[in-house]
Design an enzyme around this catalytic site. Structure first.
Site, mmCIF file in Angstrom:
data_model
loop_
_atom_site.group_PDB
_atom_site.id
_atom_site.type_symbol
_atom_site.label_atom_id
_atom_site.label_comp_id
_atom_site.label_asym_id
_atom_site.label_seq_id
_atom_site.Cartn_x
_atom_site.Cartn_y
_atom_site.Cartn_z
ATOM 1 N N LYS A 53 0.931 -1.319 0.006
ATOM 2 C CA LYS A 53 -0.091 -0.102 -0.034
ATOM 3 C C LYS A 53 0.911 1.408 0.031
ATOM 4 C CE LYS A 53 -3.894 -2.454 2.186
ATOM 5 N NZ LYS A 53 -4.425 -2.918 3.189
ATOM 6 N N GLN A 97 -4.578 -1.905 9.658
ATOM 7 C CA GLN A 97 -5.002 -2.995 8.906
ATOM 8 C C GLN A 97 -5.442 -4.091 10.052
ATOM 9 O OE1 GLN A 97 -3.757 -3.642 5.737
ATOM 10 N NE2 GLN A 97 -4.007 -5.866 6.029
ATOM 11 N N ASP A 120 -11.124 2.976 4.260
ATOM 12 C CA ASP A 120 -11.484 1.744 4.050
ATOM 13 C C ASP A 120 -12.882 1.469 3.891
ATOM 14 O OD1 ASP A 120 -9.426 -0.497 4.198
ATOM 15 O OD2 ASP A 120 -9.111 -0.132 6.355
HETATM 16 N N1 GUN Z 1 -6.969 -6.759 5.800
HETATM 17 C C1 GUN Z 1 -7.307 -7.470 4.863
HETATM 18 N N2 GUN Z 1 -7.986 -6.562 4.196
HETATM 19 C C2 GUN Z 1 -7.882 -5.437 4.676
HETATM 20 C C3 GUN Z 1 -8.308 -4.093 4.233
HETATM 21 O O1 GUN Z 1 -9.188 -3.792 2.885
HETATM 22 N N3 GUN Z 1 -8.425 -3.176 5.208
HETATM 23 C C4 GUN Z 1 -7.963 -3.173 6.298
HETATM 24 N N4 GUN Z 1 -7.819 -2.343 7.312
HETATM 25 N N5 GUN Z 1 -7.353 -4.499 6.723
HETATM 26 C C5 GUN Z 1 -7.335 -5.337 5.856
#
Ligand code: GUN
Length: 290
Positions: A53, A97, A120
């Site tokens: 990311k 995350q 998100d």
């Molecule tokens: N863990 C797995 N996929 C995601 C996501 O799209 N966002 C977040 N914050 N954690 C994740």
């Protein structure tokens, strides 16, 4: 005839190029869109996601920052960090995350993120905004990515019978929001669904997000259906150098002989998630999140 592949890598590349152009336009107004990802603990898969990311942001000309905290970080300390990021005008998007260590309540963290920075799309305010069709809401990145893949593949969603397999807050439920908004007729299947294969066989468009390796088999798919596979599952495979391989929720080799279009795993929905995260962050910056 085997199905046409819906190439998530290619679609994600297009979206990332659009994001880079939008970020460059914002920069001429003195705004550099910024995303901060927070990782608590040392789960290796999460560490890889966070690093990608960060890298993707920088490639798109944005500010990408990752804050890595030890696994024993307290909930109070994480909440204090979220408060600090909420107040930082150079941070337009915040992502914590998941999964978090067990001693931290994920919902408490999600609720603390300012909805305007919740790229998100997990905060209940954004869930509601997307559900009622408010354009300033943020939809979760994976289902939003599925919609873009279908659009770029020329699949008509309006009026289609869409079956969503799985009802998670991150994929299944927001997928319902986006599909209803796009005028599809939507059915959600889950572990308690009666005669699930026959319901799934009714799908013109099938979205598999149930988290079970190769769950969808060819006999469950209507000939000519469009199949989008959201699953990412590790299965043991001694013939692979790593001792495992990644498969989706769809038995790809046989289903591709029945479907008209299908997204593979890997190389399908996965790359779209990061692309949509960048897109949400640029929109947060453009909407004045600070
Ligand atoms: N863990 C797995 N996929 C995601 C996501 O799209 N966002 C977040 N914050 N954690 C994740």
């Amino acid at each position: 005839m085997p199905a046409e592949l819906i190439d998530g890598v290619a679609v994600a590349k297009e979206v990332r190029a659009e994001v880079a152009r939008a970020a460059a336009a914002l920069k001429t107004r003195g705004i550099t869109p910024g995303l901060t990802a927070v990782l608590v603990g040392d789960d290796p898969a999460s560490a890889v996601y966070v690093r990608s990311k960060e890298k993707a942001c920088i490639e798109a000309g944005m500010k990408g920052e990752a804050i890595r905290l030890p696994a024993d970080t307290t909930q109070a300390d994480l909440l204090a960090l979220v408060d600090k990021l909420n107040a930082d005008p150079t941070v337009h998007g915040i992502l914590v995350q998941m999964p978090l260590p067990k001693h931290i309540d994920p919902q408490a963290i999600i609720l603390r993120i300012a909805p305007e920075k919740d790229v998100d799309g997990f905060h209940p305010v954004n869930v509601g905004r997307v559900w009622i069709g408010e354009k300033n809401g943020f939809a979760p990145c994976t289902p939003a990515g599925v919609m873009v893949m279908l659009e770029k593949a020329g699949v008509r969603v309006q009026g289609a019978n869409v079956v969503i397999l799985g009802r998670s807050n991150i994929v299944g439920k927001p997928m319902v929001s986006l599909m209803v908004a796009a005028s599809a007729t939507v059915t959600v299947c889950h572990s308690k669904t009666r005669d699930l294969p026959s319901v799934v066989r009714g799908a013109d468009i099938l979205i598999a997000a149930i988290g079970k390796p190769e769950f969808v088999t060819a006999d469950m798919v209507k000939p000519g259906a469009v199949v989008i596979d959201v699953g990412i599952n590790r299965v043991d495979d001694a013939s692979h150098p790593k001792g495992y391989r990644i498969v989706g929720d769809v038995a790809f080799p046989t289903v591709k002989e029945i479907a008209s279009k299908i997204s593979p795993v890997p190389g399908g929905v996965g790359p779209m998630t990061i692309a949509m995260l960048l897109k949400n962050t640029v929109r947060a910056a453009a909407q004045g999140a600070q």
